[in-house]
Design a protein around this motif. Structure first.
Motif, PDB file in Angstrom:
ATOM      1  N   ILE A 216       0.852  -1.189   0.000  1.00 11.47           N
ATOM      2  CA  ILE A 216       0.000   0.000   0.000  1.00 11.47           C
ATOM      3  C   ILE A 216       0.888   1.239   0.000  1.00 11.47           C
ATOM      4  O   ILE A 216       1.796   1.370   0.821  1.00 11.47           O
ATOM      5  CB  ILE A 216      -0.923   0.016   1.240  1.00 11.47           C
ATOM      6  N   ARG A 217       0.624   2.145  -0.938  1.00 12.33           N
ATOM      7  CA  ARG A 217       1.391   3.395  -0.984  1.00 12.33           C
ATOM      8  C   ARG A 217       0.969   4.281   0.178  1.00 12.33           C
ATOM      9  O   ARG A 217      -0.189   4.297   0.576  1.00 12.33           O
ATOM     10  CB  ARG A 217       1.160   4.109  -2.305  1.00 12.33           C
ATOM     11  N   CYS A 218       1.908   5.031   0.726  1.00 16.39           N
ATOM     12  CA  CYS A 218       1.668   5.846   1.909  1.00 16.39           C
ATOM     13  C   CYS A 218       1.870   7.327   1.612  1.00 16.39           C
ATOM     14  O   CYS A 218       2.934   7.737   1.167  1.00 16.39           O
ATOM     15  CB  CYS A 218       2.609   5.420   3.021  1.00 16.39           C
ATOM     16  N   ILE A 219       0.838   8.087   1.869  1.00 17.77           N
ATOM     17  CA  ILE A 219       0.871   9.532   1.688  1.00 17.77           C
ATOM     18  C   ILE A 219       0.690  10.159   3.067  1.00 17.77           C
ATOM     19  O   ILE A 219      -0.280   9.865   3.765  1.00 17.77           O
ATOM     20  CB  ILE A 219      -0.269  10.025   0.760  1.00 17.77           C
ATOM     21  N   ALA A 220       1.608  11.008   3.471  1.00 18.09           N
ATOM     22  CA  ALA A 220       1.526  11.675   4.769  1.00 18.09           C
ATOM     23  C   ALA A 220       0.827  13.017   4.602  1.00 18.09           C
ATOM     24  O   ALA A 220       1.099  13.763   3.661  1.00 18.09           O
ATOM     25  CB  ALA A 220       2.922  11.869   5.343  1.00 18.09           C
ATOM     26  N   LEU A 221      -0.062  13.318   5.532  1.00 17.98           N
ATOM     27  CA  LEU A 221      -0.784  14.590   5.543  1.00 17.98           C
ATOM     28  C   LEU A 221      -0.378  15.393   6.770  1.00 17.98           C
ATOM     29  O   LEU A 221      -0.070  14.825   7.813  1.00 17.98           O
ATOM     30  CB  LEU A 221      -2.296  14.352   5.585  1.00 17.98           C
TER      31      LEU A 221
END
Length: 100
Positions: free
Chosen positions: A16-21
């Motif tokens: 799963i690709r991880c995008i930080a907010l």
């Protein structure tokens, strides 16, 4: 390990690709850290973009100066050992046990 870091690692292991907010300390608490807000934002952004388990970062850029500052931080690359130690020390102020 930082809070949330285990979740990023687990997601990565599952493909799963991880995008930080909102990488600039939840609740915009930069003013509580020693040093300038701009320097702290740069350190945090560089720290986060240097994490191998993070595929991307979404940051708020409310004015063109922030865009330039974020691009400059990204261009500066990963934190040095000294900068990482400095950031960890600053973050202890917010959560004394967060670094354990």
């Amino acid at each position: 390990m930082q809070p949330g870091e285990a979740a990023f690692c687990s997601a990565r292991q599952r493909g799963i690709r991880c995008i930080a907010l909102s990488p600039f300390v939840r609740g915009w608490k930069l003013e509580k850290l020693a040093g300038s807000r701009a320097d702290n934002a740069s350190l945090l952004l560089r720290w986060l973009t240097g994490k191998p388990e993070v595929d991307g970062v979404v940051v708020s850029m409310r004015n063109k100066e922030w865009v330039g500052a974020n691009l400059a931080a990204e261009r500066a690359g990963q934190l040095s050992v000294r900068e990482l130690q400095e950031l960890e020390e600053k973050l202890r102020v917010l959560s004394p046990d967060a670094m354990d």
